[in-house]
Scaffold this active site. Structure first.
Site, mmCIF file in Angstrom:
data_model
loop_
_atom_site.group_PDB
_atom_site.id
_atom_site.type_symbol
_atom_site.label_atom_id
_atom_site.label_comp_id
_atom_site.label_asym_id
_atom_site.label_seq_id
_atom_site.Cartn_x
_atom_site.Cartn_y
_atom_site.Cartn_z
ATOM 1 N N GLU A 167 -1.519 -9.243 3.343
ATOM 2 C CA GLU A 167 -1.376 -9.817 4.689
ATOM 3 C C GLU A 167 -2.721 -10.169 5.314
ATOM 4 O OE1 GLU A 167 -0.929 -6.681 3.835
ATOM 5 O OE2 GLU A 167 -1.468 -5.261 5.424
ATOM 6 N N HIS B 81 -3.701 -5.122 0.415
ATOM 7 C CA HIS B 81 -3.060 -5.656 1.628
ATOM 8 C C HIS B 81 -3.127 -7.188 1.630
ATOM 9 C CE1 HIS B 81 -2.732 -1.855 3.968
ATOM 10 N NE2 HIS B 81 -3.660 -1.477 3.118
ATOM 11 N N CYS C 109 0.842 -1.206 0.000
ATOM 12 C CA CYS C 109 0.000 0.000 0.000
ATOM 13 C C CYS C 109 0.879 1.258 0.000
ATOM 14 C CB CYS C 109 -0.996 -0.050 1.145
ATOM 15 S SG CYS C 109 -2.484 0.888 0.749
HETATM 16 N N1 GLN Z 1 -2.064 6.655 2.664
HETATM 17 C C1 GLN Z 1 -2.169 5.877 1.483
HETATM 18 C C2 GLN Z 1 -3.537 6.026 0.825
HETATM 19 O O1 GLN Z 1 -4.492 6.413 1.441
HETATM 20 C C3 GLN Z 1 -1.849 4.410 1.760
HETATM 21 C C4 GLN Z 1 -2.799 3.752 2.692
HETATM 22 C C5 GLN Z 1 -2.270 2.443 3.265
HETATM 23 O O2 GLN Z 1 -1.050 2.220 3.282
HETATM 24 N N2 GLN Z 1 -3.155 1.609 3.773
HETATM 25 O O3 GLN Z 1 -3.677 5.753 -0.338
#
Ligand code: GLN
Length: 539
Positions: free
Chosen positions: A512, A510, A384
């Site tokens: 994970e 994600h 992310c």
């Molecule tokens: N801050 C980033 C976004 O909103 C990544 C979010 C995250 O790592 N879950 O796109």
């Protein structure tokens, strides 16, 4: 009413005793006997969900397939039971009141005074029975967050009292988790805190049926008898929960204590056959007997609280066991990474993961981390925000777009290579409005990602507002960073990778969140393997 049986798990004496792990372990044992089980968590705080909480306050925010932002205990439930949870599996006081107030405004209670009892407790019970009424589960386990005696959990305990009455003793039991501390000066285990916490429950009208006692030492027969006598439970329902080496030992320890048998016997269900836990034991065998070791750096800004990255840590545990290797995680604070100390911080590592996150703090450290991994060909995994940093690093150092940034960090940046998603542009509310939950992704044949997944259609969970800016895609691909995973509906870039690097993958989602004991996530499994290969290539 359905034939579903209900188990309530309450906690006393102190928080952090591991109600989530006990619930998940009991759920696992019942599942291993062929029953269908789901686990639900009630959180007594007033936030509607934990999505708006800082990770330092609450640890990781776990996201379900249907896009709910939930408590990290749901991650344990999924990792243990290997079945997805949903938004119905996590309910907070905030959500209960929100629903009741909406109903009041809609006129559902016209003419009536809306009160904690019965309206709030009815709403709580609706949320308990809702899972049973799906007809999908033989057993619903409901974990009540916090400790008995807390003002904020009182309505939940009252709802448990009412549910016990409505369901009857063979359909509903209460399991109370407490602490039996060892007093060094007295050289003894002490039962008094447990007695008090059971009294507290009794005052609220709930008699626990089973006591699970966390302890650093074994409970001998005398202590068990004493606890049984004072707490009014049969002695065989005093269950010891000794400190374990790993959370994954707990189902086995609970089996030894026959927790599952006690539950089934209360429910008048058969427990003659042994539960099938061979696969679980096999996993434990691999986990505990590694034949090698890898060192992986986890670079993030919430590293002071390891729970902020709970699912990542557990995904590494699953992947390590799968590879029969011990994954030693080195926690690196992104604010400690400077352009001139990367060799010292990362030179000895076999792999580097840049973690998810929000906001500007620590991002320059993450970008320097990516640069080091890219230039030194160390296996790299960005999740992310970690992927977004890999995209920015590539723009600045390879595409020579020096001012490239994410518009999250600098809304006026000349090169917004990471940009706010179109659908996010008119959103002002912060709660539950990110791009959340499972989306499908098409993997490019011949890519590293395809090699990892072994298939082209996958589905993964998201939690973000920003995304790769496709206007730059051509320039990236020409320079060697390709989009290896694309959302087939809207063409969003969900995965990137470097073509001339042994293992460099970034995911907007994600992964994970979907790793379980039985199904370790392929990205973690292959990343750990790449780290093992890197390590052996060095020696
Ligand atoms: N801050 C980033 C976004 O909103 C990544 C979010 C995250 O790592 N879950 O796109």
């Amino acid at each position: 009413m359905s034939k579903t049986k209900y188990i309530f798990v309450t906690g006393g004496v102190t928080s952090s005793l591991g109600k989530g792990i006990i619930s998940a372990s009991l759920g696992k044992l019942l599942q291993a006997r062929g029953l269908s089980v789901t686990i639900q968590k009630f959180d007594p705080y007033i936030n509607v969900d934990p999505g708006t909480l800082n990770p330092y306050e609450h640890g990781e925010c776990y996201v379900t397939d249907d896009g709910a932002e939930t408590d990290l205990d749901l991650g344990h439930y999924e990792r243990f039971l290997n079945i997805p949870t949903s938004q119905n599996n996590n309910v907070t006081t905030g959500k209960i009141y929100y629903n009741v107030i909406q109903k009041e405004r809609a006129g559902e209670f016209l003419g009536k005074t809306v009160q904690v009892i019965p309206h709030i407790t009815d709403e709580i019970k609706n949320n308990i029975y809702k899972l049973g009424d799906t007809g999908k589960f033989d057993i619903v386990i409901t974990e009540i967050g916090g400790c008995v005696g807390d003002i904020e959990s009182l309505p939940f305990i009252e709802a448990v009292r009412q549910a016990k009455l409505e369901l009857g003793p063979t359909n509903c039991i209460t399991l109370h988790l407490t602490l039996v501390p060892y007093l060094k000066t007295a050289g003894e285990l002490k039962t008094k805190p447990t007695q008090h916490s059971v009294k507290e429950l009794l005052e609220a009208g709930v008699q626990p049926d089973i006591l699970v006692c966390r302890s650093e030492y074994h409970l001998d027969a005398d202590i068990r008898k004493k606890l049984a006598l004072f707490c009014n439970v049969p002695v065989n329902c005093v269950i010891e929960s000794i400190d374990a080496e790993s959370i994954y030992d707990v189902p086995i320890l609970m089996r030894k204590e026959k927790l599952d048998e006690r539950v089934l016997s209360r429910f008048k269900m058969s427990y003659k056959k042994e539960p099938k836990i061979d696969q679980w034991k096999e996993f434990l065998g691999r986990l505990k007997n590694p034949t090698s070791e890898v060192r992986i750096g986890l670079v993030g800004k919430y590293v002071e609280l390891k729970d902020s990255y709970k699912s990542i840590v557990e995904a590494f545990t699953h992947a390590g066991a799968n590879n029969e290797t011990k994954v030693k995680l080195e926690w690196i604070h992104s604010e400690d990474v400077q352009e001139d100390n990367t060799e010292k911080l990362f030179g000895h590592l076999d792999g580097i993961l840049v973690a998810p996150g929000f906001g500007e703090r620590g991002i320059e450290g993450k970008i320097s981390t990516v640069q080091y991994a890219r230039e030194n060909e160390i296996p790299f995994f960005g999740i992310c925000l970690g992927m977004q940093m890999a995209v920015i690093e590539f723009a600045r150092n390879v595409l020579k777009l020096k001012k490239a940034n994410s518009s999250e960090m600098n809304p006026k940046t000349k090169h917004p290579v990471i940009n706010l998603m179109e659908e996010q542009k008119n959103i002002t509310d912060k709660g539950g409005t990110m791009r959340l939950g499972a989306y499908s992704c098409q993997i490019k044949k011949g890519s590293k990602a395809y090699n990892v997944y072994g298939q082209s259609k996958i589905s993964e969970r998201h939690r973000h507002r920003y995304e790769f800016n496709s206007e730059y895609l051509e320039a990236y691909e020409q320079a060697g960073m390709i989009a290896s995973g694309i959302n087939p509906e809207n063409n969003l870039v969900e995965m990137i990778e470097l073509t001339d690097h042994p293992w460099f993958i970034g995911t907007q989602f994600h992964p994970e969140l979907k790793s379980t004991v039985i199904n370790p996530h392929p990205l973690f499994v292959k990343f750990v393997r790449a780290a093992m290969n890197y390590r052996s290539s060095k020696s």
